[in-house]
Scaffold this active site. Structure first.
Site, short mmCIF file in Angstrom:
data_model
loop_
_atom_site.label_atom_id
_atom_site.label_comp_id
_atom_site.label_asym_id
_atom_site.label_seq_id
_atom_site.Cartn_x
_atom_site.Cartn_y
_atom_site.Cartn_z
N ASN A 58 26.90 39.26 30.05
CA ASN A 58 27.03 40.16 31.20
C ASN A 58 25.99 41.28 31.10
OD1 ASN A 58 28.04 40.94 33.64
ND2 ASN A 58 30.07 41.53 32.90
N HIS A 71 37.47 46.50 36.21
CA HIS A 71 37.94 45.11 36.32
C HIS A 71 39.30 45.02 37.00
CE1 HIS A 71 34.82 44.01 33.31
NE2 HIS A 71 34.91 42.83 33.88
#
Length: 463
Positions: free
Chosen positions: A315, A351
């Site tokens: 990521n 998230h």
């Protein structure tokens, strides 16, 4: 039967998952049309095309829920038009876009909605884009001596027009799941300042290569997921295995589940490369580097023997964003540890509000801290770094570190994907809370029994 219905039936996917997959691949014809017809057109034409094509992809998945992103884009445009470049605009952008997304998370959590494809998935990407833009305008008004190299490379002096902001926000290659890109890169790309189309070698081979790797990994995931599904670690049969086998199953299921995310990043990156927006200059060999938006360094991610190495290769663009706009902005605290803790807290909330995210990222903080202290201890104990040892000893230590890395890595990863407290607790208890126990025991030993081993001896005074 629609395309998504056909894909879902053939691949055994749910309707939302099939739509997501179709939309992911739909970015490729959009990129091809851009290359063939629009690459050297006027920037306004490009912005209109990129805005409409990206919004069409978003609408295909989200339907009328696309209003969530459209509302934020419009609100931020008005905000930056009025007070862009000020600290007030940065704070208000944070409150506006993060507040909107957090409300969505809370509503979803209260309704029990979990593991579903919704407007919140692409909104995660948009939130970082818009907050980053507010910082870019703010940085442009600072003295050059106050800016880091990264700040200089992303600073933007002029606020975007509405169509320019829409093109950036809905750029088709990153609208669904990233990669994250700066507004400065987007503007240079559209204006033709990123590279010279007439003199730079084609990005098509690199884009196709990324696509093929993504497709191959997707096929491998589909095959192995039948044998090692995520549900294995929360099944009643999981506890029937001896503990070492449970750990091996955890690693296998975690590895396969991870490929799902990597597949999405690779396919998305390929469509970005085709347009040329991922241009990253020329490397030492004189070859063009088209991997400026790469979200995964596959070789490093698979071979790294440290958790820090995994973080640096996984990521990537999101981690760069966190470093530039959160971690480094907390320098005034005077503590890297505290800055890291706050950064990971933000990542967890970004998230979602499900317990699995908090468990995962709090454990990541503890594991990274424990790893650094463990490496420091081993250097003192063995009297050198890994590269200084003989080949047999180096190979043995590397293998041991690789095995240990895999064992501790996939425990928090399971928490990241299971999300709910009931499922996370069931999994953790099945493997005896091993990562938590490892961290607690190691930190206790490090600061008590082993403290004298790592303490540097005081230099003797001359008599």
């Amino acid at each position: 039967m629609g395309v998504s219905d056909f894909v879902g039936e053939k691949l055994g996917l749910s309707e939302p998952s099939a739509r997501f997959l179709v939309a992911l691949y739909a970015a490729y014809p959009v990129s091809i049309v851009y290359r063939l017809l629009l690459a050297q057109q006027h920037p306004r034409i490009k912005n209109v095309y990129l805005s409409l094509s990206g919004m069409a992809i978003a609408y295909y998945i989200l339907g009328t829920n696309v209003w969530h992103s459209a509302a934020d884009v419009l609100a931020v445009y008005l905000l930056l038009s009025v007070c862009g470049g000020t600290l007030v605009s940065v704070v208000l952008t944070w409150i506006l876009v993060m507040g909107h997304m957090m409300c969505g998370y809370v509503v979803a959590a209260m309704s029990g909605e979990i593991h579903q494809i919704s407007w919140r998935i692409p909104h995660c990407v948009l939130v970082l884009k818009l907050i980053g833009l507010s910082y870019n305008l703010y940085d442009a008004r600072k003295k050059e001596s106050e800016l880091s190299v990264d700040m200089k490379n992303t600073a933007v002096a002029e606020a975007p027009s509405l169509i320019e902001l829409a093109g950036f926000s809905y750029f088709h290659g990153s609208v669904l799941a990233g990669p994250q890109l700066s507004f400065r890169r987007y503007r240079d790309f559209v204006n033709g300042d990123l590279f010279d189309w007439n003199k730079t070698p084609s990005s098509v081979p690199a884009g196709v290569q990324r696509l093929l790797v993504g497709v191959a990994l997707s096929a491998l995931y589909s095959l192995l997921n039948q044998w090692f599904p995520l549900s294995t670690v929360i099944s009643d049969q999981f506890n029937d295995h001896v503990f070492p086998m449970r750990v091996l199953l955890m690693v296998a299921c975690g590895k396969v589940a991870l490929w799902r995310y990597i597949t999405v990043w690779l396919i998305a990156e390929g469509s970005c490369i085709l347009t040329g927006i991922s241009y990253n200059g020329v490397d030492k060999s004189g070859s063009v580097d088209w991997y400026g938006l790469s979200n995964i360094h596959l070789l490093k991610a698979e071979t790294s023997i440290t958790l820090q190495g995994i973080v640096e290769s996984f990521n990537i663009n999101t981690n760069k964003w966190i470093a530039l706009y959160v971690f480094k902005r907390l320098r005034f605290l005077g503590s890297k540890t505290l800055s890291l803790l706050i950064s990971l807290t933000f990542v967890s909330l970004w998230h979602g509000v499900w317990p699995g995210y908090a468990l995962c990222f709090s454990l990541e903080f503890m594991l990274l801290f424990a790893e650094r202290s463990f490496i420091s201890f081993m250097k003192r104990l063995l009297g050198g770094t890994l590269s200084e040892f003989s080949l047999p000893l180096r190979a043995l230590l590397t293998l041991a570190a690789f095995i240990l890395r895999n064992i501790v890595l996939f425990y928090p990863l399971m928490l990241f994907m299971l999300l709910s407290w009931d499922l996370c607790f069931k999994f953790m208890s099945s493997v005896y809370f091993m990562d938590h126990i490892i961290v607690i025991v190691w930190c206790f030993l490090f600061y008590t029994v082993l403290a004298n081993v790592i303490r540097k001896p005081k230099p003797k005074k001359d008599e």
